[in-house]
Design a protein around this motif. Structure first.
Motif, short mmCIF file in Angstrom:
data_model
loop_
_atom_site.label_atom_id
_atom_site.label_comp_id
_atom_site.label_asym_id
_atom_site.label_seq_id
_atom_site.Cartn_x
_atom_site.Cartn_y
_atom_site.Cartn_z
N ILE A 21 -35.02 3.14 -67.23
CA ILE A 21 -33.95 3.84 -67.96
C ILE A 21 -32.59 3.20 -67.65
CG2 ILE A 21 -32.66 6.01 -68.17
CD1 ILE A 21 -35.40 7.43 -67.54
N LEU A 22 -32.32 2.99 -66.37
CA LEU A 22 -31.04 2.40 -65.98
C LEU A 22 -30.87 0.99 -66.56
CD1 LEU A 22 -30.84 3.56 -62.25
CD2 LEU A 22 -29.55 4.46 -64.20
N THR A 23 -31.94 0.22 -66.55
CA THR A 23 -31.88 -1.13 -67.09
C THR A 23 -31.63 -1.11 -68.59
OG1 THR A 23 -33.38 -1.89 -65.36
CG2 THR A 23 -33.13 -3.31 -67.26
N ILE A 24 -32.33 -0.26 -69.30
CA ILE A 24 -32.13 -0.14 -70.75
C ILE A 24 -30.71 0.32 -71.05
CG2 ILE A 24 -32.77 1.24 -72.77
CD1 ILE A 24 -35.70 1.06 -71.71
N ALA A 25 -30.21 1.32 -70.32
CA ALA A 25 -28.84 1.80 -70.54
C ALA A 25 -27.83 0.71 -70.22
CB ALA A 25 -28.58 3.04 -69.70
N HIS A 26 -28.10 -0.10 -69.21
CA HIS A 26 -27.21 -1.22 -68.88
C HIS A 26 -27.17 -2.23 -70.02
CE1 HIS A 26 -25.29 -4.41 -66.60
NE2 HIS A 26 -26.28 -5.20 -66.97
N GLU A 27 -28.32 -2.55 -70.55
CA GLU A 27 -28.41 -3.53 -71.64
C GLU A 27 -27.73 -3.03 -72.91
OE1 GLU A 27 -32.74 -5.47 -70.46
OE2 GLU A 27 -32.66 -3.74 -71.80
N GLY A 58 -25.48 11.46 -60.85
CA GLY A 58 -24.25 10.86 -61.35
C GLY A 58 -24.41 9.44 -61.85
N LEU A 59 -25.65 9.04 -62.16
CA LEU A 59 -25.91 7.66 -62.57
C LEU A 59 -25.87 7.46 -64.08
CD1 LEU A 59 -28.73 6.80 -60.02
CD2 LEU A 59 -26.25 6.52 -59.78
N VAL A 60 -26.09 8.53 -64.84
CA VAL A 60 -25.99 8.48 -66.31
C VAL A 60 -25.27 9.73 -66.80
CG1 VAL A 60 -28.13 7.14 -66.61
CG2 VAL A 60 -28.22 9.64 -66.76
N THR A 61 -24.75 9.62 -68.00
CA THR A 61 -24.24 10.80 -68.71
C THR A 61 -25.12 11.00 -69.93
OG1 THR A 61 -22.64 9.51 -69.97
CG2 THR A 61 -21.86 10.53 -67.94
N GLY A 68 -25.55 12.21 -88.80
CA GLY A 68 -25.84 12.86 -90.07
C GLY A 68 -26.22 14.30 -89.78
N LYS A 69 -27.37 14.72 -90.28
CA LYS A 69 -27.84 16.09 -90.04
C LYS A 69 -28.86 16.17 -88.91
CE LYS A 69 -27.05 17.64 -94.72
NZ LYS A 69 -27.58 18.36 -95.87
N ARG A 70 -29.15 15.04 -88.31
CA ARG A 70 -30.17 15.03 -87.25
C ARG A 70 -29.54 15.11 -85.87
NH1 ARG A 70 -34.87 10.97 -88.07
NH2 ARG A 70 -35.79 12.58 -86.78
N ALA A 71 -30.09 16.01 -85.06
CA ALA A 71 -29.64 16.12 -83.67
C ALA A 71 -30.03 14.85 -82.92
CB ALA A 71 -30.26 17.34 -83.01
N ARG A 72 -29.12 14.38 -82.09
CA ARG A 72 -29.35 13.15 -81.31
C ARG A 72 -28.91 13.38 -79.87
NH1 ARG A 72 -32.66 10.70 -84.50
NH2 ARG A 72 -31.78 9.59 -86.25
N THR A 73 -29.54 12.62 -78.98
CA THR A 73 -29.15 12.59 -77.58
C THR A 73 -28.93 11.14 -77.20
OG1 THR A 73 -30.47 14.56 -77.10
CG2 THR A 73 -29.86 13.18 -75.22
N TRP A 74 -27.79 10.86 -76.55
CA TRP A 74 -27.47 9.50 -76.13
C TRP A 74 -27.34 9.47 -74.62
CZ3 TRP A 74 -25.00 11.67 -80.39
CH2 TRP A 74 -25.27 11.06 -81.62
N VAL A 75 -27.71 8.34 -74.06
CA VAL A 75 -27.65 8.12 -72.61
C VAL A 75 -26.69 6.97 -72.36
CG1 VAL A 75 -28.98 7.51 -70.55
CG2 VAL A 75 -30.06 8.83 -72.40
N THR A 76 -25.77 7.17 -71.41
CA THR A 76 -24.81 6.12 -71.03
C THR A 76 -24.82 5.97 -69.52
OG1 THR A 76 -23.42 6.76 -72.91
CG2 THR A 76 -22.40 5.38 -71.23
#
Length: 112
Positions: A21-27, A58-61, A68-76
């Motif tokens: 997860i951390l690697t993907i978020a970094h990329e 505290g490593l991601v938010t 649009g009309k679709r609920a989304r979740t984003w990781v940073t």
């Protein structure tokens, strides 16, 4: 870094899925929830649990909203997350370098 490189591995970061997860978020910088779920081949529930651990550390938010009309979740990845990932990679590189170097003779390994 002192001692053996494995002493510096962070259990929160080092777990396979969380490291992924951390690697993907970094990329990606900011990544939709579905991207690590499909790339790491895991259920939404399992990913949510791991994201909760990373968020509590505290490593991601986690940001919820709509595209649009679709609920989304984003990781940073946070600044602390970038630092933790960099430290983990540094320890892994040191560990790999030890494995790739010719090892001591058997009589050197036991101190005789």
């Amino acid at each position: 870094m002192t001692g053996h490189p494995t002493n510096g591995l962070d259990d929160t970061v080092h777990q396979r899925v969380r490291l992924g997860i951390l690697t993907i978020a970094h990329e990606a910088g900011r990544v939709a929830f579905s991207y690590p779920r499909s790339n790491l081949e895991m259920s939404a529930r399992n990913l949510s649990q791991h994201l909760g651990v990373l968020e509590n550390a505290g490593l991601v938010t986690i940001e919820k909203g709509y595209a649009g009309k679709r609920a989304r979740t984003w990781v940073t990845l946070t600044k602390a997350g970038r630092t933790a990932l960099a430290e983990e990679i540094a320890h892994l590189k040191l560990l790999i370098s030890r494995v790739e170097q010719p090892g001591p003779q058997p009589d050197q390994a036991d101190g005789t």
